[in-house]
Scaffold this active site. Structure first.
Site, PDB file in Angstrom:
ATOM      1  N   GLU A 202     -33.099 -17.634 -22.985  1.00 37.47           N
ATOM      2  CA  GLU A 202     -33.522 -18.680 -22.298  1.00 37.47           C
ATOM      3  C   GLU A 202     -34.085 -18.253 -20.985  1.00 37.47           C
ATOM      4  O   GLU A 202     -33.667 -16.984 -20.510  1.00 37.47           O
ATOM      5  CB  GLU A 202     -32.304 -19.766 -22.260  1.00 37.47           C
ATOM      6  CG  GLU A 202     -31.549 -19.525 -20.995  1.00 37.47           C
ATOM      7  CD  GLU A 202     -30.499 -20.521 -20.594  1.00 37.47           C
ATOM      8  OE1 GLU A 202     -30.439 -21.767 -21.596  1.00 37.47           O
ATOM      9  OE2 GLU A 202     -29.656 -20.320 -19.572  1.00 37.47           O
ATOM     10  N   LYS A 239     -17.142 -17.254 -13.499  1.00 34.83           N
ATOM     11  CA  LYS A 239     -16.536 -18.121 -12.402  1.00 34.83           C
ATOM     12  C   LYS A 239     -15.430 -17.534 -11.524  1.00 34.83           C
ATOM     13  O   LYS A 239     -14.509 -17.093 -12.243  1.00 34.83           O
ATOM     14  CB  LYS A 239     -16.428 -19.425 -12.897  1.00 34.83           C
ATOM     15  CG  LYS A 239     -17.448 -20.132 -13.762  1.00 34.83           C
ATOM     16  CD  LYS A 239     -16.953 -21.418 -14.309  1.00 34.83           C
ATOM     17  CE  LYS A 239     -17.988 -21.991 -15.188  1.00 34.83           C
ATOM     18  NZ  LYS A 239     -17.878 -23.311 -15.960  1.00 34.83           N
ATOM     19  N   ASP A 543      21.283  13.819  23.542  1.00 31.70           N
ATOM     20  CA  ASP A 543      20.782  14.872  23.077  1.00 31.70           C
ATOM     21  C   ASP A 543      21.855  15.608  22.227  1.00 31.70           C
ATOM     22  O   ASP A 543      21.433  16.055  21.242  1.00 31.70           O
ATOM     23  CB  ASP A 543      20.733  16.009  24.332  1.00 31.70           C
ATOM     24  CG  ASP A 543      19.577  15.588  24.923  1.00 31.70           C
ATOM     25  OD1 ASP A 543      18.469  15.014  24.412  1.00 31.70           O
ATOM     26  OD2 ASP A 543      19.412  15.948  26.152  1.00 31.70           O
ATOM     27  N   HIS A 545      24.175  14.166  20.236  1.00 33.30           N
ATOM     28  CA  HIS A 545      24.727  13.349  19.228  1.00 33.30           C
ATOM     29  C   HIS A 545      23.457  12.587  18.676  1.00 33.30           C
ATOM     30  O   HIS A 545      23.302  12.460  17.272  1.00 33.30           O
ATOM     31  CB  HIS A 545      25.728  12.174  19.680  1.00 33.30           C
ATOM     32  CG  HIS A 545      27.219  12.701  19.476  1.00 33.30           C
ATOM     33  ND1 HIS A 545      28.183  12.304  20.803  1.00 33.30           N
ATOM     34  CD2 HIS A 545      27.799  13.454  18.858  1.00 33.30           C
ATOM     35  CE1 HIS A 545      29.123  12.992  20.514  1.00 33.30           C
ATOM     36  NE2 HIS A 545      29.018  13.656  19.233  1.00 33.30           N
TER      37      HIS A 545
END
Length: 583
Positions: A202, A239, A543, A545
């Site tokens: 078409e 769509k 520092d 732990h």
């Protein structure tokens, strides 16, 4: 006549939609599932479920008319609802139901034959003064004849399947070369989708809009329209976003459009739900008949939202013999059907826009849907833990929003899309956000080529997915351990517990904390400048732990040694026991 049990000859979202309507009407439901679809959610939403088409493959299994009839008889179903797609437009299926004494919830077989075939429907449209796009008759097998037919109408053209819908087999044909390249593949696609490969051509309207009118008919000759939907936002003729009503239509064009649809429906003695689709020229507002889909549409939800009519229930009532205009039918007379507000629907899929929309598959690891006033979800297999296979349509959810006006409906949809969280598979959520947020969508100037001609829709921010990454990391470390300690020996459970030193009671000595509380920051600064001795800050608990234990010191443990610290080193300037750059 009252229907007692419905078998739905379909799967996923549309099957669940019918089950819900039937359940509200007190009707028992029967599901079918292919072997590859055994984990699909629709199987568990029905009262009963049966395997169909064993060994035939994931799609072919759902095309077995004889199996549907057999299962309906075994289950005691007195009606079959075909849903949308698959065998929903097969007149042979309607014939088989009638022969078996089973109610087919849809149009009559002769209606399907006259309208389901696009070429026959076109001839009926012409006979009933419905405008049509110039098109060919069904294409022959001879390619040279096809080329001659195309040349007679003139390029550009649209190649379409005579049977079925959903964009399957559709191709834009801009030249004879395109026709020769695309025809065979389009026929193959149509054959696989609908079992028939009849094609036609078409004329192509370049700046087109796609508008469709929803019809409902009963068994007594009554037919009404539920106004129109806009379906112009498409990708590859599929769509993506649908709206109701079409926001750009004037009342004059709306009346002409709906009356044309009614003329065609009455000529076909239409029963049940169906959609008359039109192509509209965006420049002139001329509209042309495309086709009739003799079934419920995927996008029917937006029409339900703006009219308040349950289309699936209306189908069932129509086949029970209810008359439109009576309470039993659930459908008012035409004069009483009114539009209320605006609705739009987005199809959330596993298609990846950044990978040419290739559908993703796998397991959904996390799922959160959208909720709230004016938000409707129609989902298939969409939940945490769901397995998405490669065999079927990639649709996860249909999201529909309603509001009094288009702007508010769009804003609500934007909020709903952003509210979703779907992990484990790719989705098109960000792409949908871009569509509904685009200026052309908001001012209604888009056409069916909107997605193709708008590359900015593909500019999507990269999702950070922080929550999933964090949970994955925590789970990995919890089970497998931290990579920094892989293959290290675990500390012995027999290790002696540390003993907190005990100091004799000391007289209270004023420390820097008391100075700070009394004098404030400036006062403490003056105090520091006045001191002659060196001021010490102890950093052992950071520092010593934190660096070794990676901030895994608990407040409980630090609080337990606080008293010993204060008695053992009362003259410290300060103590750094936590924090640093990590906090």
């Amino acid at each position: 006549m009252s229907i007692q049990k419905i078998l739905v000859a379909n799967r996923s979202e549309i099957a669940i939609r019918v089950f819900r309507a039937a359940n509200e009407l007190g009707i028992k439901t029967v599901a079918v599932f292919a072997q590859e679809d055994k984990l699909a959610l629709h199987r568990f939403k029905a009262d009963e479920a049966y395997l169909i088409g064993e060994g035939l493959g994931p799609v072919e299994a759902y095309l077995q008319v004889e199996d549907y009839i057999r299962i309906a008889r075994e289950a005691g179903a007195d009606a079959i609802h075909p849903g949308d797609g698959l065998v929903s437009e097969s007149p042979e299926f309607v014939d088989a139901c009638e022969e078996a004494g089973i109610i087919f919830i849809g149009p009559r077989a002769e209606t399907m034959r006259s309208l389901g075939n696009k070429v026959a429907a076109r001839k009926m449209a012409i006979a009933n003064d419905v405008p049509v796009v110039p098109a060919t008759d069904p294409l022959p097998d001879d390619l040279e004849e096809c080329a001659a037919m195309a040349a007679k109408i003139g390029y550009p053209l649209m190649l379409k399947a005579s049977w079925g819908g959903g964009g399957r087999g559709m191709r834009r044909i801009l030249s004879e070369q395109d026709l020769r390249l695309e025809l065979h593949e389009a026929k193959r696609e149509a054959k696989a989708a609908f079992g028939k490969d009849e094609m036609y051509l078409e004329r192509l309207v370049e700046r087109a809009r796609h508008v469709e009118v929803q019809l409902l008919g009963d068994d007594h000759g009554n037919l009404v329209h539920l106004f129109e939907r806009d379906c112009s936002v498409q990708r590859r003729n599929q769509k993506v976003v649908e709206r109701a009503p079409a926001p750009y239509l004037s009342e004059k064009v709306r009346t002409e459009l709906t009356q044309a649809a009614l003329r065609l429906g009455r000529a076909a003695n239409y029963r049940c739900a169906g959609t008359v689709e039109f192509l509209m020229d965006a420049d002139s507002d001329e509209f042309f008949f495309i086709e009739v889909n003799p079934r419920v549409q995927v996008e029917h939800t937006v029409t339900e939202e703006v009219t308040g009519i349950d289309i699936v229930k209306a189908q069932i009532h129509a086949l029970e013999g209810a008359v439109i205009g009576t309470p039993e039918s659930g459908v008012p007379l035409q004069k009483d059907i009114q539009l209320n507000g605006h609705a739009l629907q987005c199809r959330v899929t596993t298609e990846d826009p950044e990978q040419n929309f290739i559908p993703d598959y796998g397991r959904i690891t996390a799922y959160r849907g959208a909720t709230g006033f004016g938000v409707r979800l129609d989902g298939g297999t969409a939940y945490s833990g769901a397995v998405i296979t490669r065999f079927y349509d990639p649709l996860l959810e249909k999201v529909t929003t309603w509001a009094p006006n288009p702007a508010e409906a769009i804003a609500r949809m934007d909020r709903a899309l952003r509210e979703f969280r779907i992990r484990g598979v790719s989705t098109n959520l960000a792409f949908l956000e871009n569509i509904i947020g685009h200026e052309k969508f908001r001012n209604n100037t888009y056409t069916t080529r909107f997605i193709d001609n708008t590359p900015s829709l593909f500019d999507m921010p990269k999702r950070r997915d922080r929550a999933t990454k964090l949970l994955t990391y925590i789970g990995d470390v919890s089970i497998n351990g931290h990579p920094d300690v892989v293959d290290r020996a675990r500390p012995s459970n027999d290790s002696p517990k540390p003993i907190v030193p005990v100091f004799p009671p000391l007289s209270i000595i004023e420390g820097t904390r008391q100075v700070l509380e009394r004098e404030g920051p400036k006062g403490l600064s003056k105090w520091m400048l006045a001191q002659k001795q060196v001021l010490f800050t102890d950093t052992t608990m950071r520092d010593g732990h934190q660096s070794l234990l990676a901030t895994r010191m608990r407040t409980h443990d630090i609080a337990a040694i606080a008293e010993a610290y204060s008695r053992g080193m009362p003259n410290l300037f300060s103590l750094e026991c936590w924090g640093g750059r990590d906090l």
